[in-house]
Each structure stands twice: as structure tokens, then as C-alpha cells.
Motif scaffolding. Structure first.
Motif, PDB file in Angstrom:
ATOM      1  N   ILE A   1      49.927 -17.539  65.357  1.00 38.97           N
ATOM      2  CA  ILE A   1      49.269 -18.106  64.668  1.00 38.97           C
ATOM      3  C   ILE A   1      48.446 -19.213  64.848  1.00 38.97           C
ATOM      4  O   ILE A   1      47.186 -20.353  64.376  1.00 38.97           O
ATOM      5  N   PHE A   2      49.056 -20.489  65.456  1.00 42.71           N
ATOM      6  CA  PHE A   2      48.724 -20.952  65.895  1.00 42.71           C
ATOM      7  C   PHE A   2      47.647 -21.700  66.622  1.00 42.71           C
ATOM      8  O   PHE A   2      46.657 -22.659  66.011  1.00 42.71           O
ATOM      9  N   TYR A   3      47.393 -21.030  67.810  1.00 42.45           N
ATOM     10  CA  TYR A   3      46.083 -20.742  68.561  1.00 42.45           C
ATOM     11  C   TYR A   3      45.166 -20.298  67.014  1.00 42.45           C
ATOM     12  O   TYR A   3      43.733 -20.968  67.506  1.00 42.45           O
ATOM     13  N   TYR A   4      45.264 -19.583  66.319  1.00 42.92           N
ATOM     14  CA  TYR A   4      44.453 -18.542  65.602  1.00 42.92           C
ATOM     15  C   TYR A   4      44.335 -19.643  64.895  1.00 42.92           C
ATOM     16  O   TYR A   4      42.474 -19.364  64.637  1.00 42.92           O
ATOM     17  N   PHE A   5      44.460 -19.905  64.045  1.00 44.45           N
ATOM     18  CA  PHE A   5      43.872 -21.270  63.008  1.00 44.45           C
ATOM     19  C   PHE A   5      43.478 -22.493  63.778  1.00 44.45           C
ATOM     20  O   PHE A   5      42.972 -23.554  62.934  1.00 44.45           O
ATOM     21  N   THR A   6      43.527 -22.062  64.939  1.00 43.06           N
ATOM     22  CA  THR A   6      42.814 -23.798  65.465  1.00 43.06           C
ATOM     23  C   THR A   6      41.521 -23.679  65.925  1.00 43.06           C
ATOM     24  O   THR A   6      40.642 -24.364  66.589  1.00 43.06           O
ATOM     25  N   LYS A   7      41.527 -21.992  66.148  1.00 37.02           N
ATOM     26  CA  LYS A   7      40.216 -21.027  66.371  1.00 37.02           C
ATOM     27  C   LYS A   7      40.283 -21.376  67.891  1.00 37.02           C
ATOM     28  O   LYS A   7      39.254 -21.080  68.389  1.00 37.02           O
ATOM     29  N   TYR A   8      41.466 -21.372  69.116  1.00 37.91           N
ATOM     30  CA  TYR A   8      41.085 -20.913  69.993  1.00 37.91           C
ATOM     31  C   TYR A   8      42.579 -20.157  70.586  1.00 37.91           C
ATOM     32  O   TYR A   8      43.566 -19.883  69.632  1.00 37.91           O
ATOM     33  N   SER A   9      41.752 -19.205  71.673  1.00 42.10           N
ATOM     34  CA  SER A   9      41.993 -18.315  72.687  1.00 42.10           C
ATOM     35  C   SER A   9      44.043 -18.532  73.201  1.00 42.10           C
ATOM     36  O   SER A   9      43.795 -20.063  73.089  1.00 42.10           O
ATOM     37  N   ILE A  10      44.794 -18.167  72.942  1.00 42.34           N
ATOM     38  CA  ILE A  10      45.998 -18.282  73.474  1.00 42.34           C
ATOM     39  C   ILE A  10      45.729 -18.981  75.284  1.00 42.34           C
ATOM     40  O   ILE A  10      45.203 -17.913  75.883  1.00 42.34           O
ATOM     41  N   LYS A  11      46.242 -20.294  74.987  1.00 44.48           N
ATOM     42  CA  LYS A  11      46.873 -20.482  76.560  1.00 44.48           C
ATOM     43  C   LYS A  11      45.303 -20.874  76.947  1.00 44.48           C
ATOM     44  O   LYS A  11      45.400 -20.838  78.665  1.00 44.48           O
ATOM     45  N   ASN A  12      43.917 -20.994  76.017  1.00 42.26           N
ATOM     46  CA  ASN A  12      43.089 -21.025  77.204  1.00 42.26           C
ATOM     47  C   ASN A  12      42.183 -21.404  76.086  1.00 42.26           C
ATOM     48  O   ASN A  12      40.583 -21.160  75.698  1.00 42.26           O
ATOM     49  N   ASN A  13      42.480 -23.063  75.731  1.00 45.35           N
ATOM     50  CA  ASN A  13      42.570 -24.031  74.651  1.00 45.35           C
ATOM     51  C   ASN A  13      40.695 -24.051  75.016  1.00 45.35           C
ATOM     52  O   ASN A  13      39.541 -25.311  74.646  1.00 45.35           O
ATOM     53  N   GLN A  14      40.203 -23.819  76.417  1.00 41.82           N
ATOM     54  CA  GLN A  14      38.757 -24.195  76.925  1.00 41.82           C
ATOM     55  C   GLN A  14      37.547 -23.534  75.653  1.00 41.82           C
ATOM     56  O   GLN A  14      36.131 -23.383  74.928  1.00 41.82           O
ATOM     57  N   ASN A  15      38.154 -22.404  75.343  1.00 42.45           N
ATOM     58  CA  ASN A  15      37.160 -21.237  74.851  1.00 42.45           C
ATOM     59  C   ASN A  15      37.736 -21.204  73.361  1.00 42.45           C
ATOM     60  O   ASN A  15      38.672 -20.320  73.179  1.00 42.45           O
ATOM     61  N   ALA A  16      36.934 -21.691  72.355  1.00 45.44           N
ATOM     62  CA  ALA A  16      37.068 -21.305  70.742  1.00 45.44           C
ATOM     63  C   ALA A  16      36.624 -20.245  70.730  1.00 45.44           C
ATOM     64  O   ALA A  16      36.267 -19.241  71.166  1.00 45.44           O
ATOM     65  N   ILE A  17      37.430 -19.161  69.739  1.00 42.64           N
ATOM     66  CA  ILE A  17      37.450 -17.263  69.352  1.00 42.64           C
ATOM     67  C   ILE A  17      36.322 -17.832  68.678  1.00 42.64           C
ATOM     68  O   ILE A  17      35.989 -18.949  67.594  1.00 42.64           O
ATOM     69  N   GLU A  18      35.324 -16.682  68.354  1.00 40.49           N
ATOM     70  CA  GLU A  18      34.084 -16.872  67.892  1.00 40.49           C
ATOM     71  C   GLU A  18      34.497 -15.953  66.351  1.00 40.49           C
ATOM     72  O   GLU A  18      34.868 -15.385  66.208  1.00 40.49           O
ATOM     73  N   ILE A  19      34.075 -17.193  65.631  1.00 37.75           N
ATOM     74  CA  ILE A  19      34.147 -16.320  64.358  1.00 37.75           C
ATOM     75  C   ILE A  19      33.765 -16.628  63.027  1.00 37.75           C
ATOM     76  O   ILE A  19      32.717 -16.469  61.780  1.00 37.75           O
ATOM     77  N   LEU A  20      31.728 -16.869  63.951  1.00 44.36           N
ATOM     78  CA  LEU A  20      30.892 -16.981  63.236  1.00 44.36           C
ATOM     79  C   LEU A  20      29.997 -16.452  64.311  1.00 44.36           C
ATOM     80  O   LEU A  20      29.243 -17.188  64.743  1.00 44.36           O
ATOM     81  N   TYR A  21      29.006 -14.677  64.180  1.00 45.27           N
ATOM     82  CA  TYR A  21      28.659 -14.836  65.565  1.00 45.27           C
ATOM     83  C   TYR A  21      28.667 -15.030  66.311  1.00 45.27           C
ATOM     84  O   TYR A  21      29.510 -14.850  67.075  1.00 45.27           O
ATOM     85  N   GLU A  22      27.262 -15.843  66.982  1.00 43.40           N
ATOM     86  CA  GLU A  22      27.961 -16.493  68.064  1.00 43.40           C
ATOM     87  C   GLU A  22      28.043 -17.981  68.345  1.00 43.40           C
ATOM     88  O   GLU A  22      27.649 -18.191  69.463  1.00 43.40           O
ATOM     89  N   ASN A  23      27.835 -18.334  66.754  1.00 42.50           N
ATOM     90  CA  ASN A  23      28.501 -19.477  67.874  1.00 42.50           C
ATOM     91  C   ASN A  23      30.031 -19.464  67.428  1.00 42.50           C
ATOM     92  O   ASN A  23      30.942 -19.828  67.155  1.00 42.50           O
ATOM     93  N   ASP A  24      30.051 -20.662  68.845  1.00 39.28           N
ATOM     94  CA  ASP A  24      31.562 -21.074  68.770  1.00 39.28           C
ATOM     95  C   ASP A  24      31.336 -22.536  67.232  1.00 39.28           C
ATOM     96  O   ASP A  24      30.373 -23.190  67.908  1.00 39.28           O
ATOM     97  N   ILE A  25      33.282 -22.822  67.259  1.00 36.26           N
ATOM     98  CA  ILE A  25      32.708 -23.626  66.112  1.00 36.26           C
ATOM     99  C   ILE A  25      33.561 -24.395  66.759  1.00 36.26           C
ATOM    100  O   ILE A  25      35.077 -24.957  67.526  1.00 36.26           O
ATOM    101  N   ASP A  26      33.088 -26.211  66.361  1.00 37.58           N
ATOM    102  CA  ASP A  26      33.549 -27.167  66.876  1.00 37.58           C
ATOM    103  C   ASP A  26      35.477 -27.676  65.738  1.00 37.58           C
ATOM    104  O   ASP A  26      35.347 -27.941  65.033  1.00 37.58           O
ATOM    105  N   ILE A  27      36.007 -27.906  66.510  1.00 35.67           N
ATOM    106  CA  ILE A  27      37.397 -27.440  66.095  1.00 35.67           C
ATOM    107  C   ILE A  27      37.329 -29.188  64.921  1.00 35.67           C
ATOM    108  O   ILE A  27      38.210 -29.073  63.752  1.00 35.67           O
ATOM    109  N   GLU A  28      36.706 -29.823  65.177  1.00 32.75           N
ATOM    110  CA  GLU A  28      36.802 -31.569  64.607  1.00 32.75           C
ATOM    111  C   GLU A  28      35.658 -31.210  63.497  1.00 32.75           C
ATOM    112  O   GLU A  28      36.952 -31.752  62.331  1.00 32.75           O
ATOM    113  N   GLU A  29      34.748 -30.856  63.882  1.00 31.52           N
ATOM    114  CA  GLU A  29      33.747 -30.378  62.571  1.00 31.52           C
ATOM    115  C   GLU A  29      34.224 -29.312  61.448  1.00 31.52           C
ATOM    116  O   GLU A  29      34.304 -29.718  60.153  1.00 31.52           O
ATOM    117  N   TYR A  30      35.106 -28.460  62.073  1.00 30.68           N
ATOM    118  CA  TYR A  30      35.491 -27.251  61.180  1.00 30.68           C
ATOM    119  C   TYR A  30      36.626 -28.252  60.076  1.00 30.68           C
ATOM    120  O   TYR A  30      36.263 -27.946  58.743  1.00 30.68           O
TER     121      TYR A  30
END
Length: 203
Positions: free
Chosen positions: A83-112
């Protein structure tokens, strides 16, 4: 992609960069590559676009991720980690790869999260949606804690409501807010530290 979704995606991406109130209909029209008429065919005004993108990209998350949460067997603490990883938009144990929530655009967590804070403060008409979303998350924690007690993963005399509030406080303040401000910190470390503190509380 249908025009309505193209418009919503364009408005969302522009809002991440500039803040929703700083984005014009003309910018949305140019980014979506549609006519102004197409925008007003699907939306009565700019606030109608905001209502749509909030419901599409922000407030549908609790229901959307439940299937993923239960897609494999996880312990109580593994579910919290997920849950904690999901809601920060990052894959578990791989925080360099954001979970895609918007088609093919990765979301910058700070901007979000800056975008969300701006909308919450500048558009009180949408605060109930934010508050209801927070209640949904707390209810989810209630369900997980109750399940963990039944599975004898945590103490049976655990106060479900108190623990839910405690986890939610960590979730909103100790992880999401800290990560959005101190982006250079390790997300893995933040989540691991907070989960370890929860474990100690339950020992």
C-alpha cells in the motif's frame, strides 16, 4: 483515445507542471490537439474538467488497487508495504520506476502531491472528495487489521481504530509527505523504517 480522455489527460499533465489554476483552456486545447468546441462539447467549464480528472486519476485508487493487493498471498506487513509503495506511485523495492497511472506517462511524485495540495486549498468545493478518499483508506486499514487479528498475525487485543489512525498518520505524514519533500531520501528506507516502527508498537 477518445477526445474526452485526451482532454482530461492533457489537463492533468499540464496541472502537474503548472498547477491547475495556472492552466488555460487554450493550453489544454493545444496539448490535447482538439478544438475548443470539442472541450466545451464534453465539459461545461474548467471546473468540470477538474471534477473529471480528480475522479479519474485521484479518487478511484482505493478500489483500483485492491485487486492488485490481493493478487498474491501477502502477510499483514507485506500488504502495508504494498500500500505504501502503491500510493507513492512507485514499484516495490524499485523506486526508480514509477507505477504508470496515466497511460504511458510516469508521474513525478513531488509534482503529483503539490498539485493535490493546491487543488485542496484553492478549491474547497472538492474537499469532500478528498476527505471521503481519506476515509476510504482508513476503512481499508480497518479491514486489513481485522483480517490480521483473525489470522493471528498481530495481537488479538489490538485496538483496530487506534491502529488504523496511527498507520494513516504515518502513511500521510511519515511517508508520502516526507518523500514528496525530501525526494533525495530513499523511499525504501522510509517505508522500511515506518513498518518496523509499527511492528514494535504491536510487539
Amino acid at each position: 483515445m477518445k477526445n474526452k480522455d485526451k482532454i482530461a489527460q492533457a489537463a492533468f499533465l499540464l496541472s502537474l507542471k503548472y498547477g491547475f489554476d495556472n492552466v488555460s483552456i487554450k493550453q489544454i486545447q493545444e496539448e490535447a490537439d482538439v478544438t475548443t468546441g470539442a472541450i466545451y462539447y464534453h465539459f461545461k467549464d474548467k471546473n468540470d474538467i477538474l471534477d473529471y480528472i480528480l475522479k479519474k486519476y485521484v479518487f478511484n485508487e482505493v478500489e483500483n488497487f485492491k485487486n492488485d493487493l490481493y493478487s498474491e498471498e501477502r502477510s499483514f506487513y507485506e500488504k502495508l508495504e504494498f500500500i505504501f509503495y502503491y500510493f507513492t506511485k512507485y514499484s516495490i523495492k524499485n523506486n526508480q520506476n514509477a507505477i504508470e497511472i496515466l497511460y504511458e506517462n510516469d508521474i513525478d511524485i513531488e509534482e503529483y502531491y503539490l498539485m493535490q495540495l493546491g487543488i485542496y486549498h484553492q478549491h474547497p468545493e472538492f474537499r469532500k472528495l478528498y476527505d471521503d478518499s481519506s476515509k476510504d483508506i482508513i476503512n481499508l486499514f480497518n479491514e486489513l487489521i481485522k483480517e490480521a487479528i483473525e489470522n493471528k498475525e498481530i495481537k488479538k487485543d489490538t485496538d483496530i481504530e487506534e491502529l488504523s489512525i496511527y498507520i494513516f498518520t504515518i502513511f500521510r505524514g511519515g511517508i508520502i509527505r516526507v518523500w514528496s519533500i525530501l525526494i533525495e531520501c530513499s523511499l525504501d528506507k522510509l517505508i522500511e523504517t515506518n513498518i518496523n516502527m509499527i511492528k514494535k508498537t504491536l510487539e
